[in-house]
Every structure is written in structure tokens, then in C-alpha cells.
Scaffold this motif. Structure first.
Motif, short mmCIF file in Angstrom:
data_model
loop_
_atom_site.label_atom_id
_atom_site.label_comp_id
_atom_site.label_asym_id
_atom_site.label_seq_id
_atom_site.Cartn_x
_atom_site.Cartn_y
_atom_site.Cartn_z
N MET A 1 0.85 -1.17 0.00
CA MET A 1 0.00 0.00 0.00
C MET A 1 0.89 1.23 0.00
SD MET A 1 -3.12 1.45 0.32
CE MET A 1 -4.15 0.05 0.61
N ARG A 2 0.61 2.16 -0.84
CA ARG A 2 1.37 3.42 -0.90
C ARG A 2 0.91 4.34 0.23
NH1 ARG A 2 5.80 2.37 -3.68
NH2 ARG A 2 5.31 1.43 -5.66
N ALA A 3 1.75 4.52 1.21
CA ALA A 3 1.39 5.23 2.43
C ALA A 3 0.91 6.65 2.17
CB ALA A 3 2.60 5.25 3.38
N HIS A 4 1.54 7.35 1.26
CA HIS A 4 1.24 8.76 1.09
C HIS A 4 0.03 9.04 0.20
CE1 HIS A 4 3.66 7.59 -2.31
NE2 HIS A 4 3.25 8.68 -2.94
N LEU A 5 -0.52 8.04 -0.45
CA LEU A 5 -1.63 8.28 -1.37
C LEU A 5 -2.99 8.18 -0.69
CD1 LEU A 5 -0.32 6.39 -4.52
CD2 LEU A 5 -0.32 8.84 -4.08
N GLY A 6 -3.30 7.09 -0.06
CA GLY A 6 -4.64 6.92 0.47
C GLY A 6 -4.75 6.76 1.97
N ILE A 7 -3.68 6.36 2.60
CA ILE A 7 -3.76 6.06 4.03
C ILE A 7 -4.05 7.29 4.88
CG2 ILE A 7 -2.45 5.18 5.99
CD1 ILE A 7 -1.26 3.11 4.07
N PRO A 8 -3.42 8.46 4.64
CA PRO A 8 -3.77 9.62 5.46
C PRO A 8 -5.25 10.01 5.34
CG PRO A 8 -1.68 10.00 4.37
CD PRO A 8 -2.27 8.74 3.78
N LEU A 9 -5.78 9.96 4.15
CA LEU A 9 -7.19 10.31 3.97
C LEU A 9 -8.11 9.28 4.60
CD1 LEU A 9 -7.06 11.57 0.28
CD2 LEU A 9 -7.11 12.92 2.38
N THR A 10 -7.77 8.03 4.47
CA THR A 10 -8.58 6.96 5.05
C THR A 10 -8.59 7.05 6.58
OG1 THR A 10 -8.12 5.54 3.17
CG2 THR A 10 -8.91 4.47 5.18
N THR A 11 -7.43 7.29 7.18
CA THR A 11 -7.39 7.38 8.65
C THR A 11 -8.12 8.62 9.14
OG1 THR A 11 -5.19 8.40 8.59
CG2 THR A 11 -5.29 6.02 8.93
N ALA A 12 -8.01 9.74 8.41
CA ALA A 12 -8.73 10.94 8.80
C ALA A 12 -10.25 10.72 8.71
CB ALA A 12 -8.32 12.13 7.93
N ASP A 13 -10.69 10.05 7.66
CA ASP A 13 -12.11 9.74 7.51
C ASP A 13 -12.59 8.83 8.63
OD1 ASP A 13 -14.60 9.87 6.00
OD2 ASP A 13 -14.20 7.76 5.51
N ALA A 14 -11.80 7.81 8.95
CA ALA A 14 -12.16 6.91 10.05
C ALA A 14 -12.27 7.69 11.36
CB ALA A 14 -11.11 5.80 10.18
N ASP A 26 5.76 -0.34 9.30
CA ASP A 26 6.63 -1.18 8.48
C ASP A 26 5.84 -2.11 7.55
OD1 ASP A 26 5.78 -2.58 10.74
OD2 ASP A 26 7.64 -3.67 10.99
N ALA A 27 4.55 -1.87 7.42
CA ALA A 27 3.72 -2.65 6.50
C ALA A 27 3.23 -1.80 5.33
CB ALA A 27 2.54 -3.26 7.24
N VAL A 28 3.64 -0.54 5.27
CA VAL A 28 3.26 0.35 4.18
C VAL A 28 4.51 1.02 3.63
CG1 VAL A 28 0.94 0.78 5.08
CG2 VAL A 28 2.80 2.31 5.73
N ALA A 29 4.42 1.54 2.42
CA ALA A 29 5.57 2.18 1.79
C ALA A 29 5.12 3.39 0.99
CB ALA A 29 6.29 1.20 0.88
N GLY A 30 6.05 4.26 0.70
CA GLY A 30 5.81 5.39 -0.18
C GLY A 30 6.75 5.30 -1.35
N PHE A 31 6.62 6.25 -2.27
CA PHE A 31 7.54 6.27 -3.42
C PHE A 31 8.96 6.62 -2.96
CE2 PHE A 31 3.66 7.30 -6.08
CZ PHE A 31 3.59 6.03 -6.62
N SER A 32 9.06 7.31 -1.81
CA SER A 32 10.37 7.68 -1.28
C SER A 32 10.29 7.63 0.25
CB SER A 32 10.76 9.08 -1.73
OG SER A 32 9.92 10.05 -1.12
N ALA A 33 11.45 7.69 0.88
CA ALA A 33 11.48 7.72 2.36
C ALA A 33 10.78 8.97 2.87
CB ALA A 33 12.92 7.65 2.86
N GLY A 34 10.92 10.07 2.15
CA GLY A 34 10.26 11.31 2.54
C GLY A 34 8.75 11.20 2.49
N ASP A 35 8.22 10.57 1.43
CA ASP A 35 6.77 10.35 1.32
C ASP A 35 6.27 9.47 2.45
OD1 ASP A 35 6.52 11.88 -0.99
OD2 ASP A 35 6.56 10.13 -2.34
N HIS A 36 7.02 8.43 2.77
CA HIS A 36 6.66 7.50 3.83
C HIS A 36 6.61 8.24 5.17
CE1 HIS A 36 7.45 4.07 6.67
NE2 HIS A 36 6.49 3.55 5.93
N SER A 37 7.64 8.99 5.48
CA SER A 37 7.69 9.74 6.74
C SER A 37 6.58 10.76 6.83
CB SER A 37 9.04 10.44 6.88
OG SER A 37 10.07 9.50 6.99
N MET A 38 6.33 11.49 5.75
CA MET A 38 5.27 12.50 5.74
C MET A 38 3.92 11.85 6.02
SD MET A 38 2.52 13.63 3.66
CE MET A 38 2.91 12.77 2.16
#
Length: 68
Positions: A1-14, A26-38
Motif C-alpha cells: 500500500m502506498r502510504a502517502h496516497l490513500g492512508i492519510p485520507l482513510t485514517t482521517a475519515d475513520a 513497516d507494512a506500508v511504503a511510499g515512493f520515497s522515504a520522505g513520502d513515507h515519513s510524511m
């Protein structure tokens, strides 16, 4: 799962629907370490960020996915 694409919106909605979301860092990833951290910093505003090891320590002893 791409952490920076849908997970922030999904958790905010929840969160807005009175659901207590959590993300296993450690079960999600982004396109870069910066995207993952953000994404994880953003998620931490409305939910819980944990690691697989932390999650397994917190689960009640003896419960498995089949028992849920």
C-alpha cells in the motif's frame, strides 16, 4: 500500500466517524522515504502509528486472525 496516497485520507475519515485508526509503519511504503515519513506524521495526528512488533506485543495472547 502506498502510504502517502490513500492512508492519510482513510485514517482521517475513520477518525471523523469515531473509529480509532492505526497504521503499521513497516507494512506500508511510499515512493520515497520522505513520502513515507510524511504520511506517518500526518496519520499520527488522527490515529496511532505502530510497528509490527509493537502491534504483536499489544494483541491479547492466544488470539489469531481466525479467532477474530
Amino acid at each position: 500500500m502506498r502510504a502517502h496516497l490513500g492512508i492519510p485520507l482513510t485514517t482521517a475519515d475513520a477518525f471523523m466517524h469515531d473509529i480509532q485508526p492505526f497504521v503499521v509503519a513497516d507494512a506500508v511504503a511510499g515512493f520515497s522515504a520522505g513520502d513515507h515519513s510524511m504520511a506517518l506524521r500526518w496519520v499520527a495526528r488522527t490515529g496511532v502509528v505502530c510497528t509490527t512488533d509493537q502491534l504483536l506485543r499489544e494483541l491479547p495472547q492466544g488470539r489469531t486472525a481466525q479467532g477474530v
